[in-house]
Design a protein around this motif. Structure first.
Motif, PDB file in Angstrom:
ATOM      1  N   ARG A 154      80.791   4.443  99.328  1.00  0.00           N
ATOM      2  CA  ARG A 154      81.579   5.197 100.307  1.00  0.00           C
ATOM      3  C   ARG A 154      82.675   4.298 100.875  1.00  0.00           C
ATOM      4  NH1 ARG A 154      77.286   8.836 103.874  1.00  0.00           N
ATOM      5  NH2 ARG A 154      76.475  10.061 102.112  1.00  0.00           N
ATOM      6  N   ILE A 155      83.876   4.830 100.902  1.00  0.00           N
ATOM      7  CA  ILE A 155      85.022   4.074 101.416  1.00  0.00           C
ATOM      8  C   ILE A 155      85.617   4.848 102.583  1.00  0.00           C
ATOM      9  CG2 ILE A 155      87.263   3.071 100.865  1.00  0.00           C
ATOM     10  CD1 ILE A 155      86.415   3.106  97.910  1.00  0.00           C
ATOM     11  N   LEU A 156      85.613   4.231 103.749  1.00  0.00           N
ATOM     12  CA  LEU A 156      86.164   4.898 104.928  1.00  0.00           C
ATOM     13  C   LEU A 156      87.649   5.171 104.747  1.00  0.00           C
ATOM     14  CD1 LEU A 156      84.495   3.093 107.971  1.00  0.00           C
ATOM     15  CD2 LEU A 156      84.309   5.524 107.375  1.00  0.00           C
ATOM     16  N   LEU A 157      88.070   6.330 105.205  1.00  0.00           N
ATOM     17  CA  LEU A 157      89.481   6.697 105.165  1.00  0.00           C
ATOM     18  C   LEU A 157      90.147   6.169 106.435  1.00  0.00           C
ATOM     19  CD1 LEU A 157      91.923   8.081 104.040  1.00  0.00           C
ATOM     20  CD2 LEU A 157      90.987  10.292 104.733  1.00  0.00           C
ATOM     21  N   GLN A 158      90.776   5.017 106.300  1.00  0.00           N
ATOM     22  CA  GLN A 158      91.402   4.351 107.441  1.00  0.00           C
ATOM     23  C   GLN A 158      92.740   3.744 107.016  1.00  0.00           C
ATOM     24  OE1 GLN A 158      88.332   1.471 108.496  1.00  0.00           O
ATOM     25  NE2 GLN A 158      87.543   2.814 110.107  1.00  0.00           N
ATOM     26  N   ASP A 159      93.544   3.408 108.031  1.00  0.00           N
ATOM     27  CA  ASP A 159      94.834   2.737 107.800  1.00  0.00           C
ATOM     28  C   ASP A 159      95.678   3.472 106.757  1.00  0.00           C
ATOM     29  OD1 ASP A 159      94.255   0.657 109.636  1.00  0.00           O
ATOM     30  OD2 ASP A 159      93.072  -0.386 108.111  1.00  0.00           O
ATOM     31  N   ASN A 160      95.727   4.780 106.879  1.00  0.00           N
ATOM     32  CA  ASN A 160      96.474   5.594 105.915  1.00  0.00           C
ATOM     33  C   ASN A 160      97.910   5.815 106.392  1.00  0.00           C
ATOM     34  OD1 ASN A 160      95.776   7.265 108.039  1.00  0.00           O
ATOM     35  ND2 ASN A 160      95.383   9.057 106.764  1.00  0.00           N
ATOM     36  N   TYR A 161      98.583   4.727 106.715  1.00  0.00           N
ATOM     37  CA  TYR A 161      99.982   4.808 107.127  1.00  0.00           C
ATOM     38  C   TYR A 161     100.809   3.837 106.297  1.00  0.00           C
ATOM     39  CZ  TYR A 161      98.776   0.672 109.944  1.00  0.00           C
ATOM     40  OH  TYR A 161      98.335  -0.564 110.361  1.00  0.00           O
ATOM     41  N   ARG A 162     102.003   4.265 105.974  1.00  0.00           N
ATOM     42  CA  ARG A 162     102.912   3.432 105.179  1.00  0.00           C
ATOM     43  C   ARG A 162     103.708   2.511 106.102  1.00  0.00           C
ATOM     44  NH1 ARG A 162     107.966   5.443 101.277  1.00  0.00           N
ATOM     45  NH2 ARG A 162     107.957   3.604  99.904  1.00  0.00           N
ATOM     46  N   ALA A 163     103.991   1.317 105.622  1.00  0.00           N
ATOM     47  CA  ALA A 163     104.806   0.384 106.390  1.00  0.00           C
ATOM     48  C   ALA A 163     106.224   0.922 106.517  1.00  0.00           C
ATOM     49  CB  ALA A 163     104.815  -0.984 105.711  1.00  0.00           C
ATOM     50  N   THR A 164     106.908   0.546 107.594  1.00  0.00           N
ATOM     51  CA  THR A 164     108.288   1.012 107.791  1.00  0.00           C
ATOM     52  C   THR A 164     109.191   0.465 106.690  1.00  0.00           C
ATOM     53  OG1 THR A 164     108.672  -0.834 109.314  1.00  0.00           O
ATOM     54  CG2 THR A 164     108.041   1.273 110.284  1.00  0.00           C
ATOM     55  N   GLN A 165     110.191   1.269 106.331  1.00  0.00           N
ATOM     56  CA  GLN A 165     111.096   0.967 105.231  1.00  0.00           C
ATOM     57  C   GLN A 165     112.486   0.595 105.751  1.00  0.00           C
ATOM     58  OE1 GLN A 165     109.757   1.156 101.905  1.00  0.00           O
ATOM     59  NE2 GLN A 165     107.961   1.232 103.263  1.00  0.00           N
ATOM     60  N   PRO A 166     113.274  -0.131 104.952  1.00  0.00           N
ATOM     61  CA  PRO A 166     114.628  -0.500 105.391  1.00  0.00           C
ATOM     62  C   PRO A 166     115.479   0.735 105.664  1.00  0.00           C
ATOM     63  CG  PRO A 166     113.963  -1.764 103.449  1.00  0.00           C
ATOM     64  CD  PRO A 166     112.939  -0.691 103.632  1.00  0.00           C
ATOM     65  N   LEU A 167     116.286   0.651 106.703  1.00  0.00           N
ATOM     66  CA  LEU A 167     117.166   1.773 107.046  1.00  0.00           C
ATOM     67  C   LEU A 167     118.355   1.852 106.104  1.00  0.00           C
ATOM     68  CD1 LEU A 167     117.320   4.001 109.172  1.00  0.00           C
ATOM     69  CD2 LEU A 167     118.744   2.491 110.567  1.00  0.00           C
ATOM     70  N   ASN A 168     118.779   0.704 105.591  1.00  0.00           N
ATOM     71  CA  ASN A 168     119.930   0.619 104.686  1.00  0.00           C
ATOM     72  C   ASN A 168     121.171   1.248 105.318  1.00  0.00           C
ATOM     73  OD1 ASN A 168     118.470  -0.785 102.679  1.00  0.00           O
ATOM     74  ND2 ASN A 168     117.569   1.126 101.949  1.00  0.00           N
ATOM     75  N   HIS A 169     121.799   2.188 104.614  1.00  0.00           N
ATOM     76  CA  HIS A 169     123.080   2.733 105.075  1.00  0.00           C
ATOM     77  C   HIS A 169     122.914   3.852 106.103  1.00  0.00           C
ATOM     78  CE1 HIS A 169     121.548   5.222 101.787  1.00  0.00           C
ATOM     79  NE2 HIS A 169     122.166   6.243 102.364  1.00  0.00           N
ATOM     80  N   ARG A 170     121.705   4.243 106.382  1.00  0.00           N
ATOM     81  CA  ARG A 170     121.491   5.439 107.199  1.00  0.00           C
ATOM     82  C   ARG A 170     121.725   5.192 108.686  1.00  0.00           C
ATOM     83  NH1 ARG A 170     115.558   6.836 105.293  1.00  0.00           N
ATOM     84  NH2 ARG A 170     115.527   4.542 105.205  1.00  0.00           N
ATOM     85  N   VAL A 171     122.048   6.282 109.374  1.00  0.00           N
ATOM     86  CA  VAL A 171     122.198   6.268 110.827  1.00  0.00           C
ATOM     87  C   VAL A 171     121.141   7.196 111.415  1.00  0.00           C
ATOM     88  CG1 VAL A 171     123.702   6.814 112.789  1.00  0.00           C
ATOM     89  CG2 VAL A 171     124.671   5.786 110.699  1.00  0.00           C
ATOM     90  N   ILE A 172     120.462   6.744 112.459  1.00  0.00           N
ATOM     91  CA  ILE A 172     119.504   7.589 113.170  1.00  0.00           C
ATOM     92  C   ILE A 172     120.221   8.207 114.362  1.00  0.00           C
ATOM     93  CG2 ILE A 172     117.336   7.672 114.449  1.00  0.00           C
ATOM     94  CD1 ILE A 172     116.380   5.299 112.812  1.00  0.00           C
ATOM     95  N   PHE A 173     120.240   9.525 114.396  1.00  0.00           N
ATOM     96  CA  PHE A 173     120.908  10.239 115.483  1.00  0.00           C
ATOM     97  C   PHE A 173     119.876  10.610 116.553  1.00  0.00           C
ATOM     98  CE2 PHE A 173     123.520  10.908 111.735  1.00  0.00           C
ATOM     99  CZ  PHE A 173     124.793  10.650 112.214  1.00  0.00           C
ATOM    100  N   THR A 174     120.349  10.742 117.764  1.00  0.00           N
ATOM    101  CA  THR A 174     119.478  11.129 118.863  1.00  0.00           C
ATOM    102  C   THR A 174     120.060  12.342 119.574  1.00  0.00           C
ATOM    103  OG1 THR A 174     118.512  10.395 120.966  1.00  0.00           O
ATOM    104  CG2 THR A 174     120.615   9.450 120.362  1.00  0.00           C
ATOM    105  N   SER A 175     119.194  13.219 120.026  1.00  0.00           N
ATOM    106  CA  SER A 175     119.639  14.446 120.686  1.00  0.00           C
ATOM    107  C   SER A 175     119.913  14.242 122.169  1.00  0.00           C
ATOM    108  CB  SER A 175     118.573  15.529 120.525  1.00  0.00           C
ATOM    109  OG  SER A 175     117.382  15.150 121.206  1.00  0.00           O
TER     110      SER A 175
END
Length: 380
Positions: A265-286
């Motif tokens: 049995r393997i516990l289902l844990q830490d199922n999140y991906r590491a953050t990725q480079p933003l590169n050319h993208r812009v994050i917009f805010t409302s």
């Protein structure tokens, strides 16, 4: 066709037929032989330049006044049909009815499913996929929609640049139980192993979302799991949702990524991906930085206490200054205008002076007695 050409053609056809299913059904994981660092070897899109999740650096976001509050449609109209809760070995999935949708984007998006990501170390140890200013939350909820205006179904839409819209809700822990999340967490024990499903009572999906749907970050990204198609319009809400520590513990310890028939049995844990480079993208805010936000009761209390302490401090300082001024004589503070004091005389000198005064007085009286009186005048 020559025999050799036919042989080569058949070999290529066989390779193509066997390679496609292998890639599609590859048993990827978050760690191990086919972990995150190996995903791109089997799923080329995972090495793209517009991958998710990302770290939202608030000082580098750009305010876009055209970003309006999102409007969930049908989220609370769950009807009588139950939802399906599913352990797919990577996360817990809640399949959503097709009448649920989302407005506030360039197109109408129809809801498909929602799922969760979490860690293994309890509160303040990470678990969310997106981070803000380098800080992760304890878990993250994703609500997935496909562009039903342009594409007929999820399978087609997920391969298109504008095919999907995903809501990202960051989850933190506190003392109070989040009743809405119990609609999911109370049934996890029924799907502990991979590939298990169970019907659960339908509930209001909007109760899982933050109250303020008008403050969010928007960017173009990808699925955070293989095949990592770069087809997602991401909306990550600024406000967090809170669950209790006990609820987080359920999420981190009840599920297995292994199947019921597996030896280990393997516990289902830490199922999140590491953050990725933003590169050319812009994050917009409302929302703009100048617009501020509503303060929580804790923040208001802290401000009030701070102001009161400041006032008390100022009052103490003023009282000290006034007391110091009052305790100091005005003659010591202002230039002295008093006449110079007369020198003191010793007592003998005072006695002599008194005797001299008495002698002078006696002489004056004697002189007055010796003066001749004027002769009497006769009447004519």
């Amino acid at each position: 066709m020559e025999p050799l050409d036919l042989f080569i053609f058949l070999m290529l056809l066989c390779l193509q037929w066997t390679a496609a299913p292998a890639t599609k059904n590859i048993d990827w994981t978050y760690t191990g032989l086919v972990g995150q660092s190996e995903w791109s070897q089997y799923f080329p899109d995972c090495s793209g330049d517009s991958q998710s999740p990302v770290d939202v650096v608030t000082t580098q976001t750009k305010y876009d006044p055209s970003l309006i509050p999102l409007t969930p449609l049908g989220y609370s109209q769950h009807g009588n049909a139950p939802f399906t809760l599913y352990n797919n070995g990577h996360t817990v999935v809640i399949e959503l009815p097709e009448w649920m949708g989302l407005r506030g984007l360039p197109w109408f998006f129809t809801a498909v499913q929602m799922h969760l990501h979490w860690g293994s170390g309890g509160p303040s140890h990470g678990g969310s996929e997106h981070t803000i200013n380098g800080l992760s939350a304890d878990a993250e909820l994703h609500v997935v929609h496909y562009n039903s205006e342009l594409y007929p179904n999820m399978s087609t839409a997920m391969t298109q640049r504008d095919g999907l819209a995903v809501l990202g809700i960051l989850i933190v822990t506190g003392e109070e139980t989040n009743v809405a999340f119990n609609n999911i967490l109370n049934y996890l024990s029924r799907i502990r192993h991979a590939d298990q499903k169970v019907p659960i009572p339908a509930f209001d999906i909007q109760s899982l979302l933050p109250t303020d749907l008008g403050r969010y970050y928007r960017y173009n990204g990808s699925l955070t799991t293989p095949p990592c198609y770069q087809s997602v319009i991401w909306t990550v809400f600024n406000d967090r949702v809170q669950i209790s520590k006990a609820q987080l513990l359920k999420l981190e310890t009840l599920l297995y990524s292994s199947k019921a028939e597996d030896e280990y049995r393997i516990l289902l844990q830490d199922n999140y991906r590491a953050t990725q480079p933003l590169n050319h993208r812009v994050i917009f805010t409302s929302f703009s930085a100048e617009s501020g936000k509503e303060l929580s009761s804790g923040e208001v209390t802290a401000i009030v206490i701070g102001v009161m302490c400041g006032c008390v401090g100022v009052a103490v300082i003023i009282r000290f200054i006034v007391k110091t001024i009052r305790s100091t004589s005005s003659w010591d503070v202002l230039p002295s205008n008093r006449p110079a004091p007369m020198p003191r005389m010793s007592r003998p000198e005072k006695a002599n002076e008194k005797k001299q005064d008495m002698a002078l007085n006696s002489t004056s009286e004697a002189e007055k007695k010796e003066e001749p009186s004027p002769p009497p005048q006769t009447e004519p």
